[in-house]
Motif scaffolding. Structure first.
Motif, PDB file in Angstrom:
ATOM      1  N   TRP A  54       0.836  -1.210   0.000  1.00  7.24           N
ATOM      2  CA  TRP A  54       0.000   0.000   0.000  1.00  7.24           C
ATOM      3  C   TRP A  54       0.868   1.256   0.000  1.00  7.24           C
ATOM      4  CZ3 TRP A  54      -0.063   3.828   3.739  1.00  7.24           C
ATOM      5  CH2 TRP A  54      -1.041   4.822   3.574  1.00  7.24           C
ATOM      6  N   PHE A  55       1.929   1.269   0.801  1.00  5.12           N
ATOM      7  CA  PHE A  55       2.796   2.447   0.862  1.00  5.12           C
ATOM      8  C   PHE A  55       3.506   2.672  -0.471  1.00  5.12           C
ATOM      9  CE2 PHE A  55       7.026   4.274   1.705  1.00  5.12           C
ATOM     10  CZ  PHE A  55       6.638   5.495   2.240  1.00  5.12           C
ATOM     11  N   VAL A  56       3.999   1.578  -1.075  1.00  8.72           N
ATOM     12  CA  VAL A  56       4.707   1.711  -2.347  1.00  8.72           C
ATOM     13  C   VAL A  56       3.771   2.241  -3.431  1.00  8.72           C
ATOM     14  CG1 VAL A  56       5.878   0.428  -4.183  1.00  8.72           C
ATOM     15  CG2 VAL A  56       6.456  -0.011  -1.787  1.00  8.72           C
ATOM     16  N   THR A  57       2.576   1.668  -3.531  1.00 10.18           N
ATOM     17  CA  THR A  57       1.624   2.124  -4.551  1.00 10.18           C
ATOM     18  C   THR A  57       1.145   3.543  -4.265  1.00 10.18           C
ATOM     19  OG1 THR A  57      -0.139   1.024  -3.293  1.00 10.18           O
ATOM     20  CG2 THR A  57       0.855  -0.187  -5.122  1.00 10.18           C
ATOM     21  N   TRP A  58       1.038   3.923  -3.015  1.00 10.58           N
ATOM     22  CA  TRP A  58       0.623   5.290  -2.670  1.00 10.58           C
ATOM     23  C   TRP A  58       1.674   6.300  -3.107  1.00 10.58           C
ATOM     24  CZ3 TRP A  58       2.698   8.533   1.355  1.00 10.58           C
ATOM     25  CH2 TRP A  58       1.969   9.719   1.546  1.00 10.58           C
ATOM     26  N   VAL A  59       2.948   5.989  -2.840  1.00 11.04           N
ATOM     27  CA  VAL A  59       4.015   6.891  -3.282  1.00 11.04           C
ATOM     28  C   VAL A  59       4.085   6.924  -4.810  1.00 11.04           C
ATOM     29  CG1 VAL A  59       6.499   7.320  -3.227  1.00 11.04           C
ATOM     30  CG2 VAL A  59       5.329   6.575  -1.162  1.00 11.04           C
ATOM     31  N   ASP A  60       3.915   5.778  -5.456  1.00 13.98           N
ATOM     32  CA  ASP A  60       3.910   5.751  -6.924  1.00 13.98           C
ATOM     33  C   ASP A  60       2.800   6.643  -7.481  1.00 13.98           C
ATOM     34  OD1 ASP A  60       6.039   4.081  -6.942  1.00 13.98           O
ATOM     35  OD2 ASP A  60       4.916   2.262  -7.376  1.00 13.98           O
ATOM     36  N   GLY A  61       1.622   6.597  -6.870  1.00 16.08           N
ATOM     37  CA  GLY A  61       0.523   7.429  -7.336  1.00 16.08           C
ATOM     38  C   GLY A  61       0.782   8.915  -7.164  1.00 16.08           C
ATOM     39  N   LEU A  62       1.561   9.285  -6.131  1.00 17.97           N
ATOM     40  CA  LEU A  62       1.884  10.693  -5.924  1.00 17.97           C
ATOM     41  C   LEU A  62       2.952  11.186  -6.890  1.00 17.97           C
ATOM     42  CD1 LEU A  62       1.955  10.963  -2.010  1.00 17.97           C
ATOM     43  CD2 LEU A  62       0.164  11.768  -3.554  1.00 17.97           C
ATOM     44  N   VAL A  63       3.918  10.334  -7.193  1.00 17.50           N
ATOM     45  CA  VAL A  63       5.071  10.766  -7.998  1.00 17.50           C
ATOM     46  C   VAL A  63       4.781  10.651  -9.485  1.00 17.50           C
ATOM     47  CG1 VAL A  63       7.506  10.292  -8.490  1.00 17.50           C
ATOM     48  CG2 VAL A  63       6.657  10.154  -6.140  1.00 17.50           C
ATOM     49  N   ARG A  64       3.978   9.676  -9.911  1.00 15.52           N
ATOM     50  CA  ARG A  64       3.768   9.411 -11.339  1.00 15.52           C
ATOM     51  C   ARG A  64       3.309  10.646 -12.123  1.00 15.52           C
ATOM     52  NH1 ARG A  64       0.876   5.408 -10.783  1.00 15.52           N
ATOM     53  NH2 ARG A  64       2.470   3.788 -11.006  1.00 15.52           N
ATOM     54  N   PRO A  65       2.387  11.486 -11.612  1.00 15.00           N
ATOM     55  CA  PRO A  65       1.976  12.649 -12.411  1.00 15.00           C
ATOM     56  C   PRO A  65       3.099  13.633 -12.712  1.00 15.00           C
ATOM     57  CG  PRO A  65       0.366  12.199 -10.688  1.00 15.00           C
ATOM     58  CD  PRO A  65       1.557  11.343 -10.400  1.00 15.00           C
ATOM     59  N   PHE A  66       4.157  13.633 -11.918  1.00 10.23           N
ATOM     60  CA  PHE A  66       5.255  14.576 -12.127  1.00 10.23           C
ATOM     61  C   PHE A  66       6.345  14.014 -13.039  1.00 10.23           C
ATOM     62  CE2 PHE A  66       3.372  15.479  -7.975  1.00 10.23           C
ATOM     63  CZ  PHE A  66       3.109  16.840  -8.101  1.00 10.23           C
ATOM     64  N   VAL A  67       6.236  12.749 -13.398  1.00 13.21           N
ATOM     65  CA  VAL A  67       7.237  12.121 -14.262  1.00 13.21           C
ATOM     66  C   VAL A  67       6.720  12.155 -15.700  1.00 13.21           C
ATOM     67  CG1 VAL A  67       8.549  10.018 -14.737  1.00 13.21           C
ATOM     68  CG2 VAL A  67       7.983  10.629 -12.374  1.00 13.21           C
ATOM     69  N   PRO A  68       7.482  12.692 -16.642  1.00  8.88           N
ATOM     70  CA  PRO A  68       7.041  12.680 -18.045  1.00  8.88           C
ATOM     71  C   PRO A  68       6.776  11.264 -18.538  1.00  8.88           C
ATOM     72  CG  PRO A  68       8.936  14.126 -17.750  1.00  8.88           C
ATOM     73  CD  PRO A  68       8.768  13.368 -16.465  1.00  8.88           C
ATOM     74  N   VAL A  69       5.853  11.159 -19.472  1.00  4.19           N
ATOM     75  CA  VAL A  69       5.475   9.846 -19.991  1.00  4.19           C
ATOM     76  C   VAL A  69       6.661   9.133 -20.615  1.00  4.19           C
ATOM     77  CG1 VAL A  69       3.931   8.647 -21.602  1.00  4.19           C
ATOM     78  CG2 VAL A  69       3.128  10.672 -20.380  1.00  4.19           C
ATOM     79  N   ALA A  70       7.563   9.881 -21.237  1.00  2.72           N
ATOM     80  CA  ALA A  70       8.709   9.262 -21.897  1.00  2.72           C
ATOM     81  C   ALA A  70       9.666   8.615 -20.910  1.00  2.72           C
ATOM     82  CB  ALA A  70       9.449  10.306 -22.737  1.00  2.72           C
ATOM     83  N   TYR A  71       9.611   9.004 -19.647  1.00  2.00           N
ATOM     84  CA  TYR A  71      10.538   8.462 -18.655  1.00  2.00           C
ATOM     85  C   TYR A  71       9.882   7.450 -17.724  1.00  2.00           C
ATOM     86  CZ  TYR A  71      13.542  12.319 -20.086  1.00  2.00           C
ATOM     87  OH  TYR A  71      14.308  13.196 -20.816  1.00  2.00           O
TER      88      TYR A  71
END
Length: 261
Positions: A54-71
């Motif tokens: 849950w913690f890993v997926t929660w952090v992924d959900g917070l960070v993913r919008p700030f990472v460009p799609v190409a990366y």
């Protein structure tokens, strides 16, 4: 946890109620022993894995919008890569700390703090949160690292509290009496993140030799897991009981020699 607190099992050499002497425990008793042993072993592991996921997926959900799609890893892989956002977050925070430690970074941080200090509502929130984070993560403070007992909510009833800092002069000057006060946080069970914060005279706090982690475990378990209990030995004892019942059952199946009268 005492032996009396363990789930009811049939110990080696003991008879299950309802079974005549000379007969091994029944099928349901063995099934219960095996089930409780497996539950005690697998339960904490499953909950730990679930909370970690849950913690890993929660952090992924917070960070993913700030990472460009190409990366993003899923752009090049047929599946998502759990934990990529957590790795990026750790790297970004470490880089931010490195930049803030040099001269240019300190100038930028000071400029940002001055900018936030001019905003009426944001200023109070930022300063409060900054003081909290500096106190908790500085590593040289004693806030919430000491555990005590306070007579609450009624005389004769004691609650575990986390000891914080003494009140400031603005607060202590309005507290009744001349005795020194201290601020404490009383966590609620089973969720220790909620509770009560209050000031109490220092003489009414009984400090105990208990770590904050052990106190949190005691509160979350509602007293089931007591400090200093050897949980692994209890689990091994349950497993031994189940194994002994299995051996006794196998021995009972072997042909018995005929009695000579």
């Amino acid at each position: 946890m005492n032996r009396e607190d363990l789930p009811p099992t049939v110990a080696p050499g003991e008879l299950e109620p309802g079974h005549p002497p000379g007969h091994p425990p029944g099928l349901m008793a063995r099934f219960r022993n095996y089930f409780l042993t497996g539950l005690i072993v697998a339960g904490p592991i499953a909950i730990t894995l679930y909370l970690t996921w849950w913690f890993v997926t929660w952090v992924d959900g917070l960070v993913r919008p700030f990472v460009p799609v190409a990366y993003r890893p899923e752009t090049y892989l047929p599946f998502g890569l759990p934990g990529a956002g957590l790795i990026i977050a750790v790297f970004a925070l470490t880089l931010l700390g490195f930049l803030a430690a040099n001269l240019v970074g300190r100038k930028l941080v000071d400029w940002g703090e001055r900018l936030l200090g001019r905003m009426p509502v944001v200023r109070a929130i930022y300063r409060s949160l900054k003081q909290v984070f500096e106190t908790l993560f500085s590593g040289n403070g004693n806030s919430f690292r000491r555990v005590g007992l306070v007579e609450f909510p009624a005389p004769g009833m004691w609650s575990i509290v986390l000891i914080s800092q003494p009140p400031s002069e603005e607060v202590s000057s309005h507290l009744p009496g001349k005795e020194e006060h201290i601020s404490v946080f009383l966590p609620c069970s089973p969720n220790p993140t909620t509770g009560f914060f209050f000031y109490v005279p220092k003489s009414r706090v009984i400090e105990v030799e208990l770590s904050a982690e052990a106190a949190a475990t005691l509160i979350m378990s509602a007293g089931v897991v007591q400090p200093g209990s050897e949980q692994q030995k209890k689990i091994a004892a349950l497993a031994g009981m189940a194994h002994a019942a299995q051996i006794a059952n196998a021995g009972a199946r072997q042909p018995q020699p005929a009695k000579v009268e």
